[in-house]
Design a protein around this motif. Sequence first.
Motif, PDB file in Angstrom:
ATOM      1  N   HIS A  10       0.945  -1.068  -0.117  1.00 27.17           N
ATOM      2  CA  HIS A  10      -0.030   0.038  -0.102  1.00 27.17           C
ATOM      3  C   HIS A  10       0.940   1.325  -0.090  1.00 27.17           C
ATOM      4  O   HIS A  10       0.668   2.233   0.688  1.00 27.17           O
ATOM      5  CB  HIS A  10      -0.913  -0.148   1.315  1.00 27.17           C
ATOM      6  CG  HIS A  10      -1.932  -1.347   1.353  1.00 27.17           C
ATOM      7  ND1 HIS A  10      -2.966  -1.632   0.425  1.00 27.17           N
ATOM      8  CD2 HIS A  10      -1.768  -2.245   2.156  1.00 27.17           C
ATOM      9  CE1 HIS A  10      -3.323  -2.693   0.559  1.00 27.17           C
ATOM     10  NE2 HIS A  10      -2.714  -3.204   1.529  1.00 27.17           N
ATOM     11  N   VAL A  11       1.938   1.115  -0.744  1.00 31.22           N
ATOM     12  CA  VAL A  11       2.764   2.418  -0.886  1.00 31.22           C
ATOM     13  C   VAL A  11       2.792   2.736  -2.398  1.00 31.22           C
ATOM     14  O   VAL A  11       2.902   1.764  -3.406  1.00 31.22           O
ATOM     15  CB  VAL A  11       4.312   1.734  -0.505  1.00 31.22           C
ATOM     16  CG1 VAL A  11       5.392   3.049  -0.582  1.00 31.22           C
ATOM     17  CG2 VAL A  11       4.251   1.568   0.814  1.00 31.22           C
ATOM     18  N   ASP A  12       2.516   4.061  -2.615  1.00 32.65           N
ATOM     19  CA  ASP A  12       2.634   4.377  -3.831  1.00 32.65           C
ATOM     20  C   ASP A  12       4.143   5.002  -4.536  1.00 32.65           C
ATOM     21  O   ASP A  12       4.851   5.750  -3.588  1.00 32.65           O
ATOM     22  CB  ASP A  12       1.838   6.170  -4.045  1.00 32.65           C
ATOM     23  CG  ASP A  12       1.543   6.433  -5.204  1.00 32.65           C
ATOM     24  OD1 ASP A  12       2.118   5.730  -6.167  1.00 32.65           O
ATOM     25  OD2 ASP A  12       0.858   7.507  -5.403  1.00 32.65           O
ATOM     26  N   LEU A  13       4.471   4.516  -5.864  1.00 30.27           N
ATOM     27  CA  LEU A  13       5.949   4.830  -6.125  1.00 30.27           C
ATOM     28  C   LEU A  13       6.025   6.220  -6.351  1.00 30.27           C
ATOM     29  O   LEU A  13       7.237   6.810  -6.148  1.00 30.27           O
ATOM     30  CB  LEU A  13       5.764   3.902  -7.459  1.00 30.27           C
ATOM     31  CG  LEU A  13       7.462   4.030  -8.130  1.00 30.27           C
ATOM     32  CD1 LEU A  13       8.511   3.560  -7.301  1.00 30.27           C
ATOM     33  CD2 LEU A  13       7.438   3.289  -9.337  1.00 30.27           C
ATOM     34  N   LEU A  14       4.937   7.036  -6.646  1.00 30.43           N
ATOM     35  CA  LEU A  14       5.165   8.500  -6.621  1.00 30.43           C
ATOM     36  C   LEU A  14       5.739   8.994  -5.222  1.00 30.43           C
ATOM     37  O   LEU A  14       6.342  10.277  -5.364  1.00 30.43           O
ATOM     38  CB  LEU A  14       3.825   9.169  -7.016  1.00 30.43           C
ATOM     39  CG  LEU A  14       3.430   9.155  -8.606  1.00 30.43           C
ATOM     40  CD1 LEU A  14       2.015   9.514  -8.738  1.00 30.43           C
ATOM     41  CD2 LEU A  14       4.392   9.400  -9.332  1.00 30.43           C
ATOM     42  N   ASP A  15       5.563   8.303  -4.021  1.00 27.51           N
ATOM     43  CA  ASP A  15       5.889   8.851  -2.694  1.00 27.51           C
ATOM     44  C   ASP A  15       7.639   9.105  -3.007  1.00 27.51           C
ATOM     45  O   ASP A  15       8.368   9.599  -2.421  1.00 27.51           O
ATOM     46  CB  ASP A  15       5.639   7.956  -1.903  1.00 27.51           C
ATOM     47  CG  ASP A  15       4.185   8.218  -1.289  1.00 27.51           C
ATOM     48  OD1 ASP A  15       3.579   8.815  -1.737  1.00 27.51           O
ATOM     49  OD2 ASP A  15       3.827   7.186  -0.644  1.00 27.51           O
ATOM     50  N   TRP A  30       9.338  10.272  -5.462  1.00 24.69           N
ATOM     51  CA  TRP A  30       9.616  11.717  -6.175  1.00 24.69           C
ATOM     52  C   TRP A  30       8.998  12.680  -5.101  1.00 24.69           C
ATOM     53  O   TRP A  30       9.683  14.065  -5.001  1.00 24.69           O
ATOM     54  CB  TRP A  30       8.885  11.617  -7.428  1.00 24.69           C
ATOM     55  CG  TRP A  30       9.335  10.568  -8.237  1.00 24.69           C
ATOM     56  CD1 TRP A  30       8.365   9.761  -8.763  1.00 24.69           C
ATOM     57  CD2 TRP A  30      10.353   9.986  -8.656  1.00 24.69           C
ATOM     58  NE1 TRP A  30       9.026   8.646  -9.414  1.00 24.69           N
ATOM     59  CE2 TRP A  30      10.411   9.130  -9.525  1.00 24.69           C
ATOM     60  CE3 TRP A  30      11.983  10.391  -8.367  1.00 24.69           C
ATOM     61  CZ2 TRP A  30      11.426   8.277 -10.028  1.00 24.69           C
ATOM     62  CZ3 TRP A  30      12.725   9.690  -9.059  1.00 24.69           C
ATOM     63  CH2 TRP A  30      12.816   8.679  -9.759  1.00 24.69           C
ATOM     64  N   ARG A  31       8.010  12.606  -4.260  1.00 24.59           N
ATOM     65  CA  ARG A  31       7.412  13.308  -3.328  1.00 24.59           C
ATOM     66  C   ARG A  31       8.409  13.404  -2.031  1.00 24.59           C
ATOM     67  O   ARG A  31       8.343  14.166  -1.295  1.00 24.59           O
ATOM     68  CB  ARG A  31       5.991  12.811  -2.816  1.00 24.59           C
ATOM     69  CG  ARG A  31       5.136  12.998  -3.983  1.00 24.59           C
ATOM     70  CD  ARG A  31       3.753  12.562  -3.504  1.00 24.59           C
ATOM     71  NE  ARG A  31       2.756  12.186  -4.495  1.00 24.59           N
ATOM     72  CZ  ARG A  31       1.896  11.237  -4.625  1.00 24.59           C
ATOM     73  NH1 ARG A  31       1.902  10.518  -3.770  1.00 24.59           N
ATOM     74  NH2 ARG A  31       1.111  11.443  -5.899  1.00 24.59           N
ATOM     75  N   GLY A  32       9.206  12.390  -1.735  1.00 29.59           N
ATOM     76  CA  GLY A  32      10.234  12.571  -0.600  1.00 29.59           C
ATOM     77  C   GLY A  32       9.650  11.721   0.411  1.00 29.59           C
ATOM     78  O   GLY A  32      10.220  11.741   1.521  1.00 29.59           O
TER      79      GLY A  32
END
Length: 154
Positions: free
Chosen positions: A35-40, A42-44
Motif C-alpha cells: 500500500h505504498v505509492d511509487l510516486l512517494d 519523488w514526493r520525498g
Amino acid sequence: MDGALRRRAGGIRGLLRLLSEHGEAVEADLLRHYHVDLLDLWRGALTWRRLRVLVEHLPPDAATVRALRGQTPEEEFWTPDRQLLATIADRVAEGTYAQVRLHGDPKRTRRIRPPEPIPRPGVSARRPRNTIRFGGRHGSGAQQLARVFGGAPT
C-alpha cells in the motif's frame, strides 16, 4: 526475491534500471503488497533504501519477480501448486480408468480410452499409437496394410 534483483547492479543505479525496465510492475506490486505509492519516491515520502528493501522482499508471485524471470503468461499461470494439483487430477483419472477396465464388463469397457493428461507446460500429450486396427472381417487387415505402405492389396 529469488536473487534475480541481487544479481543486477545495486544501489540507486540498479533501482533506476529496474524502474526503467519494469516500472509498471514495481508500481503495481508496491500498491498491492505494501500500500505504498511509487510516486512517494519523488514526493520525498519514500527513500531509495526503503524502496530497495520493499522490492527485494516481494513474494514469488509478484509481477516484478515474474517480469525479472521473463516468464510467459502461460508459465506464470502454472505455479508449482497448480502443477501438483494437475498431477493429482491426472493420477486420479488414471486410477479410475484402471479400476473400470479391471473390474468392469469387458464388452462394455473395451472401447474406453485412457484419460488424457491436463495440458500444461512440460507435460507432453499422448501420441496416437501407430497400430493397425483390424475390422474383424477376413481380409480387412491386408487392405489396411496396403493403404499404410502405399501398395495395392493382393
